[in-house]
Design a protein around this motif. Structure first.
Motif, short mmCIF file in Angstrom:
data_model
loop_
_atom_site.label_atom_id
_atom_site.label_comp_id
_atom_site.label_asym_id
_atom_site.label_seq_id
_atom_site.Cartn_x
_atom_site.Cartn_y
_atom_site.Cartn_z
N TYR A 39 0.82 -1.21 0.00
CA TYR A 39 0.00 0.00 0.00
C TYR A 39 0.86 1.27 0.00
N THR A 42 1.78 2.09 -3.44
CA THR A 42 0.58 2.51 -4.17
C THR A 42 0.16 3.93 -3.77
N HIS A 43 0.23 4.18 -2.47
CA HIS A 43 -0.17 5.48 -1.91
C HIS A 43 0.67 6.61 -2.51
N ALA A 45 2.26 6.49 -5.29
CA ALA A 45 1.94 6.57 -6.73
C ALA A 45 0.70 7.43 -6.95
N VAL A 46 -0.35 7.22 -6.14
CA VAL A 46 -1.58 8.01 -6.29
C VAL A 46 -1.32 9.48 -5.95
#
Lengths: 131, 121
Positions: A39, A42-43, A45-46
């Protein structure tokens, strides 16, 4: 008097029915750790949409938050994070030799407390406008 | 002790750093969740709100330290889990450097993103 039991290898998942509380704690801690590190990447990346301008950032985050599946995934993330934190505190205690005789009970307490915190948080996570 | 299951070699440097970062992360992760899901609802997040928070030096420094410690804690956890599973030799060296590179890239990108969120530069 402390006793030693040969419980076999924790990696031998085929015999999961025989696992003790400590073995389940090890498996859950490892699983939640993998989820959290995944995560984290991913976090970032967002959030990187912030480098593309204010509009892009706001519309991406609000667009994601408008999806019901994202709200449920956030509840799942909370569950994973809370368990990892509570069991992490338990591991710290085990490493310091505090409450060793109750380490199985503290694992069950971590599970119950995680469940309670997650259930209490559901209205907050699922509340607010959806798409 | 039969009941102790850990992927870490107790008393080692990686074990100690994992515990020290854990203590910091417990507090900051709880703060992060409470602030961005309970005090401010995640659905209401805007760039302006993020910029207002990130432009405070104390908040920025806390979030940047959060990024660095979380990256270390996560990657060190993965490394120790794999070592505990029995990787050794070339495999161990390759995993170590792949994780080091991934960490450096994550912290670099995270820093870039954090700066883009501020009006500090």
């Amino acid at each position: 008097m402390s006793q030693s039991y040969n419980r076999g290898t924790v990696e031998d998942f085929g015999r999961w029915r025989e696992f003790s509380a400590g073995m389940w704690a090890w498996i859950f801690h490892k699983f939640t750790g993998w989820v959290l590190v995944g995560y984290l990447f991913t976090h970032i990346a967002v959030l990187s949409t912030a480098t593309q301008g204010a509009e892009m950032y706001t519309s991406t985050l609000q667009g994601l938050e408008a999806l019901l599946i994202v709200r449920f995934l956030e509840v799942g993330l909370l569950a994973v994070a809370v368990f990892h934190i509570l069991n992490g505190v338990r591991l710290l205690m085990v490493d310091l030799g505090v409450g060793l005789e109750a380490q199985d009970k503290s694992f069950y307490a971590s599970l119950v407390l995680t469940g309670a915190i997650v259930v209490a948080s559901i209205p907050t996570f699922l509340g607010g406008p959806l798409a | 002790m039969a009941e102790h299951y850990s992927s870490f070699e107790r008393g080692g440097r990686r074990w100690l750093l994992q515990r020290l970062t854990a203590v910091f992360l417990i507090g900051v992760l709880a703060f992060h969740f409470l602030l961005l899901h309970f005090a401010n609802h995640a659905a209401d997040i805007t760039f302006a709100g993020t910029q207002a928070r990130m432009s405070q030096v104390g908040y920025f420094a806390t979030m940047w330290l959060f990024l660095v410690t979380a990256t270390f804690h996560g990657v060190n956890g993965v490394y120790n889990a794999l070592v505990n599973q029995g990787i050794s030799g070339t495999q161990k060296t390759a995993v170590k450097w792949a994780l080091v590179v991934a960490s450096v890239l994550l912290v670099a990108q995270g820093t870039r993103v954090a700066l883009a969120m501020t009006n500090l530069v």
